[in-house]
Design a protein around this motif. Structure first.
Motif, PDB file in Angstrom:
ATOM      1  N   ASP A   1      49.181 -19.453  -2.357  1.00 16.41           N
ATOM      2  CA  ASP A   1      49.814 -20.643  -1.787  1.00 16.41           C
ATOM      3  C   ASP A   1      51.192 -20.325  -1.205  1.00 16.41           C
ATOM      4  O   ASP A   1      51.574 -20.842  -0.159  1.00 16.41           O
ATOM      5  CB  ASP A   1      49.879 -21.791  -2.799  1.00 16.41           C
ATOM      6  N   GLN A   2      51.945 -19.431  -1.868  1.00 19.58           N
ATOM      7  CA  GLN A   2      53.258 -19.037  -1.354  1.00 19.58           C
ATOM      8  C   GLN A   2      53.109 -18.193  -0.094  1.00 19.58           C
ATOM      9  O   GLN A   2      53.823 -18.397   0.897  1.00 19.58           O
ATOM     10  CB  GLN A   2      54.038 -18.251  -2.416  1.00 19.58           C
ATOM     11  N   ARG A   3      52.170 -17.267  -0.108  1.00 13.42           N
ATOM     12  CA  ARG A   3      51.927 -16.390   1.039  1.00 13.42           C
ATOM     13  C   ARG A   3      51.527 -17.224   2.261  1.00 13.42           C
ATOM     14  O   ARG A   3      52.028 -17.019   3.358  1.00 13.42           O
ATOM     15  CB  ARG A   3      50.834 -15.376   0.691  1.00 13.42           C
ATOM     16  N   GLU A   4      50.646 -18.200   2.054  1.00 11.60           N
ATOM     17  CA  GLU A   4      50.163 -19.022   3.153  1.00 11.60           C
ATOM     18  C   GLU A   4      51.302 -19.795   3.823  1.00 11.60           C
ATOM     19  O   GLU A   4      51.398 -19.832   5.054  1.00 11.60           O
ATOM     20  CB  GLU A   4      49.096 -19.991   2.638  1.00 11.60           C
ATOM     21  N   VAL A   5      52.196 -20.393   3.028  1.00  9.79           N
ATOM     22  CA  VAL A   5      53.311 -21.158   3.591  1.00  9.79           C
ATOM     23  C   VAL A   5      54.250 -20.236   4.376  1.00  9.79           C
ATOM     24  O   VAL A   5      54.689 -20.580   5.475  1.00  9.79           O
ATOM     25  CB  VAL A   5      54.084 -21.917   2.482  1.00  9.79           C
ATOM     26  N   ILE A   6      54.533 -19.062   3.848  1.00 11.81           N
ATOM     27  CA  ILE A   6      55.408 -18.116   4.547  1.00 11.81           C
ATOM     28  C   ILE A   6      54.790 -17.697   5.879  1.00 11.81           C
ATOM     29  O   ILE A   6      55.460 -17.661   6.913  1.00 11.81           O
ATOM     30  CB  ILE A   6      55.724 -16.885   3.664  1.00 11.81           C
ATOM     31  N   ILE A   7      53.492 -17.416   5.875  1.00  9.29           N
ATOM     32  CA  ILE A   7      52.805 -17.011   7.109  1.00  9.29           C
ATOM     33  C   ILE A   7      52.823 -18.139   8.126  1.00  9.29           C
ATOM     34  O   ILE A   7      53.159 -17.928   9.297  1.00  9.29           O
ATOM     35  CB  ILE A   7      51.357 -16.574   6.795  1.00  9.29           C
ATOM     36  N   LEU A   8      52.478 -19.338   7.691  1.00 12.13           N
ATOM     37  CA  LEU A   8      52.440 -20.468   8.624  1.00 12.13           C
ATOM     38  C   LEU A   8      53.827 -20.791   9.175  1.00 12.13           C
ATOM     39  O   LEU A   8      53.981 -21.152  10.337  1.00 12.13           O
ATOM     40  CB  LEU A   8      51.824 -21.694   7.951  1.00 12.13           C
ATOM     41  N   ARG A   9      54.849 -20.652   8.345  1.00 16.81           N
ATOM     42  CA  ARG A   9      56.213 -20.975   8.779  1.00 16.81           C
ATOM     43  C   ARG A   9      56.770 -19.905   9.717  1.00 16.81           C
ATOM     44  O   ARG A   9      57.317 -20.201  10.772  1.00 16.81           O
ATOM     45  CB  ARG A   9      57.117 -21.137   7.548  1.00 16.81           C
ATOM     46  N   HIS A  10      56.657 -18.640   9.326  1.00 17.93           N
ATOM     47  CA  HIS A  10      57.325 -17.577  10.077  1.00 17.93           C
ATOM     48  C   HIS A  10      56.487 -16.982  11.196  1.00 17.93           C
ATOM     49  O   HIS A  10      57.039 -16.531  12.193  1.00 17.93           O
ATOM     50  CB  HIS A  10      57.805 -16.476   9.133  1.00 17.93           C
ATOM     51  N   TYR A  11      55.178 -16.942  11.033  1.00 17.10           N
ATOM     52  CA  TYR A  11      54.352 -16.310  12.055  1.00 17.10           C
ATOM     53  C   TYR A  11      53.678 -17.323  12.964  1.00 17.10           C
ATOM     54  O   TYR A  11      53.425 -17.042  14.128  1.00 17.10           O
ATOM     55  CB  TYR A  11      53.322 -15.371  11.420  1.00 17.10           C
ATOM     56  N   ALA A  12      53.369 -18.507  12.444  1.00 14.07           N
ATOM     57  CA  ALA A  12      52.771 -19.548  13.289  1.00 14.07           C
ATOM     58  C   ALA A  12      53.839 -20.527  13.772  1.00 14.07           C
ATOM     59  O   ALA A  12      53.547 -21.412  14.554  1.00 14.07           O
ATOM     60  CB  ALA A  12      51.689 -20.294  12.529  1.00 14.07           C
ATOM     61  N   ASP A  13      55.054 -20.392  13.269  1.00 15.72           N
ATOM     62  CA  ASP A  13      56.194 -21.208  13.705  1.00 15.72           C
ATOM     63  C   ASP A  13      55.933 -22.701  13.512  1.00 15.72           C
ATOM     64  O   ASP A  13      56.290 -23.519  14.345  1.00 15.72           O
ATOM     65  CB  ASP A  13      56.524 -20.896  15.166  1.00 15.72           C
ATOM     66  N   MET A  14      55.299 -23.044  12.395  1.00 10.89           N
ATOM     67  CA  MET A  14      54.988 -24.441  12.107  1.00 10.89           C
ATOM     68  C   MET A  14      56.120 -25.074  11.312  1.00 10.89           C
ATOM     69  O   MET A  14      56.811 -24.399  10.554  1.00 10.89           O
ATOM     70  CB  MET A  14      53.683 -24.539  11.305  1.00 10.89           C
ATOM     71  N   SER A  15      56.283 -26.381  11.472  1.00 13.97           N
ATOM     72  CA  SER A  15      57.279 -27.112  10.688  1.00 13.97           C
ATOM     73  C   SER A  15      56.711 -27.341   9.284  1.00 13.97           C
ATOM     74  O   SER A  15      55.503 -27.234   9.063  1.00 13.97           O
ATOM     75  CB  SER A  15      57.582 -28.454  11.338  1.00 13.97           C
ATOM     76  N   PHE A  16      57.586 -27.691   8.342  1.00 10.76           N
ATOM     77  CA  PHE A  16      57.106 -27.955   6.981  1.00 10.76           C
ATOM     78  C   PHE A  16      56.211 -29.191   6.948  1.00 10.76           C
ATOM     79  O   PHE A  16      55.277 -29.261   6.154  1.00 10.76           O
ATOM     80  CB  PHE A  16      58.284 -28.086   6.009  1.00 10.76           C
ATOM     81  N   LYS A  17      56.474 -30.131   7.818  1.00 10.77           N
ATOM     82  CA  LYS A  17      55.611 -31.316   7.899  1.00 10.77           C
ATOM     83  C   LYS A  17      54.201 -30.912   8.333  1.00 10.77           C
ATOM     84  O   LYS A  17      53.210 -31.358   7.750  1.00 10.77           O
ATOM     85  CB  LYS A  17      56.208 -32.326   8.884  1.00 10.77           C
ATOM     86  N   GLU A  18      54.112 -30.045   9.346  1.00 12.77           N
ATOM     87  CA  GLU A  18      52.810 -29.562   9.817  1.00 12.77           C
ATOM     88  C   GLU A  18      52.105 -28.737   8.738  1.00 12.77           C
ATOM     89  O   GLU A  18      50.898 -28.867   8.530  1.00 12.77           O
ATOM     90  CB  GLU A  18      52.982 -28.720  11.081  1.00 12.77           C
ATOM     91  N   ILE A  19      52.870 -27.899   8.040  1.00  6.46           N
ATOM     92  CA  ILE A  19      52.293 -27.083   6.962  1.00  6.46           C
ATOM     93  C   ILE A  19      51.761 -27.982   5.853  1.00  6.46           C
ATOM     94  O   ILE A  19      50.668 -27.754   5.328  1.00  6.46           O
ATOM     95  CB  ILE A  19      53.341 -26.082   6.410  1.00  6.46           C
ATOM     96  N   ALA A  20      52.519 -28.995   5.500  1.00  7.98           N
ATOM     97  CA  ALA A  20      52.093 -29.921   4.451  1.00  7.98           C
ATOM     98  C   ALA A  20      50.789 -30.612   4.838  1.00  7.98           C
ATOM     99  O   ALA A  20      49.869 -30.722   4.012  1.00  7.98           O
ATOM    100  CB  ALA A  20      53.187 -30.951   4.178  1.00  7.98           C
ATOM    101  N   GLN A  21      50.688 -31.059   6.077  1.00  7.06           N
ATOM    102  CA  GLN A  21      49.456 -31.709   6.531  1.00  7.06           C
ATOM    103  C   GLN A  21      48.294 -30.728   6.525  1.00  7.06           C
ATOM    104  O   GLN A  21      47.191 -31.073   6.105  1.00  7.06           O
ATOM    105  CB  GLN A  21      49.652 -32.272   7.940  1.00  7.06           C
ATOM    106  N   LEU A  22      48.532 -29.503   6.977  1.00  7.18           N
ATOM    107  CA  LEU A  22      47.477 -28.491   7.074  1.00  7.18           C
ATOM    108  C   LEU A  22      46.957 -28.077   5.707  1.00  7.18           C
ATOM    109  O   LEU A  22      45.766 -27.868   5.523  1.00  7.18           O
ATOM    110  CB  LEU A  22      48.015 -27.272   7.835  1.00  7.18           C
ATOM    111  N   THR A  23      47.860 -27.961   4.733  1.00  6.94           N
ATOM    112  CA  THR A  23      47.469 -27.480   3.406  1.00  6.94           C
ATOM    113  C   THR A  23      47.231 -28.613   2.417  1.00  6.94           C
ATOM    114  O   THR A  23      47.031 -28.362   1.224  1.00  6.94           O
ATOM    115  CB  THR A  23      48.541 -26.516   2.849  1.00  6.94           C
ATOM    116  N   ASN A  24      47.276 -29.852   2.906  1.00  6.68           N
ATOM    117  CA  ASN A  24      47.025 -31.034   2.067  1.00  6.68           C
ATOM    118  C   ASN A  24      47.948 -31.089   0.844  1.00  6.68           C
ATOM    119  O   ASN A  24      47.504 -31.243  -0.293  1.00  6.68           O
ATOM    120  CB  ASN A  24      45.560 -31.094   1.613  1.00  6.68           C
ATOM    121  N   CYS A  25      49.237 -30.931   1.101  1.00  5.16           N
ATOM    122  CA  CYS A  25      50.221 -31.064   0.021  1.00  5.16           C
ATOM    123  C   CYS A  25      51.417 -31.832   0.581  1.00  5.16           C
ATOM    124  O   CYS A  25      51.488 -32.100   1.771  1.00  5.16           O
ATOM    125  CB  CYS A  25      50.634 -29.693  -0.514  1.00  5.16           C
TER     126      CYS A  25
END
Length: 193
Positions: A142-166
């Motif tokens: 779960d930590q690895r996924e958020v780091i990848i989505l934030r730094h490599y996919a350049d997603m916002s935390f709001k987008e990450i939260a929606q994508l990972t259902n948290c």
């Protein structure tokens, strides 16, 4: 007539639905790097990532043509959610969880565009990227996924939260703990990047 590249995602979608195939091409080109990078980081197989990337756009096209697209102004998070779900489906099929593995195939660091460096600089970057990948491999999923989505996919935390259902706070917490864990690993192994 306005060039397609100046249109918003929503305008491109409407143009595609109206029959302009070039509008879809512009939309794909606009978002392909973020989508493919995210898929490749989760899947860790270049060819499978390309297949899933194509499946994402097949789903997108089918949804648009059937008139079921309702994510006005939120195309990229919607597309990322489709990509994420297809990756999860893949891992369910093979009954394993996604991991980031070192690979001899082309990886994300080869996809990133760096200016021309000397041979020494290239070697240092390769070693640093390898170390980061090894440390990312050791993080909880779960930590690895958020780091990848934030730094490599350049997603916002709001987008990450929606994508990972948290919740956004959970996504922020996972990022915080992931970075703390990476720092601890760097200190323990005396790694300087």
């Amino acid at each position: 007539m306005t060039p397609l590249s100046r249109l918003t995602d929503h305008e491109l979608i409407n143009a595609f639905i109206a029959g302009n195939v070039n509008a879809l091409e512009t939309l794909i080109l606009r978002h392909k790097d973020k989508l493919y990078s995210s898929i490749h980081f989760l899947i860790k197989d270049k060819y499978l990532a390309e297949d899933i990337f194509q499946d994402v756009f097949i789903r997108i096209i089918d949804t648009m043509r059937s008139g079921r697209y309702t994510e006005e102004g939120k195309f990229l998070p919607w597309a990322m959610r489709i990509a994420h779900n297809l990756c999860v489906d893949h891992f369910r099929k093979v009954k394993r969880t996604p991991t980031i593995k070192n690979s001899e195939d082309q990886d994300i660091f080869e996809v990133l565009n760096f200016t021309e460096d000397s041979a020494e600089d290239k070697m240092i970057k390769t070693q640093s990227h390898h170390r980061v990948r090894e440390m990312l491999d050791r993080l909880p999923e779960d930590q690895r996924e958020v780091i990848i989505l934030r730094h490599y996919a350049d997603m916002s935390f709001k987008e990450i939260a929606q994508l990972t259902n948290c919740s956004i706070n959970t996504a922020l917490g996972r990022m915080r703990y992931g970075l703390i864990n990476l720092r601890k690993m760097m200190v323990q192994k005396q790694i300087a990047l």
